[in-house]
Design a protein around this motif. Sequence first.
Motif: not given
Length: 239
Positions: A142-143, A146-147, A205, A209
Amino acid sequence: EQAASFQQQLADKTEASIPQDKPLGLEDCLRIALENNLNIKAGDIQARIAQLDKKAAFANFLPELELSFKDVAWEQQPMSQLGGMFTVAMQDKSMRIATVDMQMPIFAPATWLAYNMRARGEEIGGIVADYTRQMICLQIAGLYFQCAAIEETQKSFKAQLAAAGELLKQVTAFRKEGLVNESQLRQVELMVLARQTSLDKNGRELAQAKTELLAAMGLSPLAKVTFRQIGRASCRERV
């Protein structure tokens, strides 16, 4: 001193785990996380402790053996006077006594109950360790995406800022010629500032992340890291 030592060890581990000038892929992030994540290590330790508890509980079924040895020596041998000039030894000058006791448990319900509880604890410990690995892998994935999504958004913000900069140049030139009024010029300048603000926010952001991803991987959150470009088809395959 311990804090400084921990920071140095974390920095060394981060440098060894992240290759120089090589972007990381999802598989690389998962591999590093499975090797260094503290939650995974804690889960493995708990599973190992449960296994040792089971072995310790099984020891109650084993026979108990007790050995004892006693060595007594008198400075002079004890003698008894029989009468007149005659004496006789009452016992040896030195004595050695050895005893061996062994007990074998046959039926102990409490022991069986304790062993079964430890056996279930070992199974639960293994399940918890596997579940922890799955949750860490899900968190890393997920991370990572997201990045990747924030980086793609950053490209759009940069393009919008560049377009707004070109528009500002044109409107500034028109203003010098008197083709636009002052308020229109200020509107374009405000649009440029808004695009720059969005780009700066996107950068923060992305940094946050990356920090969360590195921390979940068990590495230093201050390390610099880049990621490989992910296409749409590649994303669908991984999902």
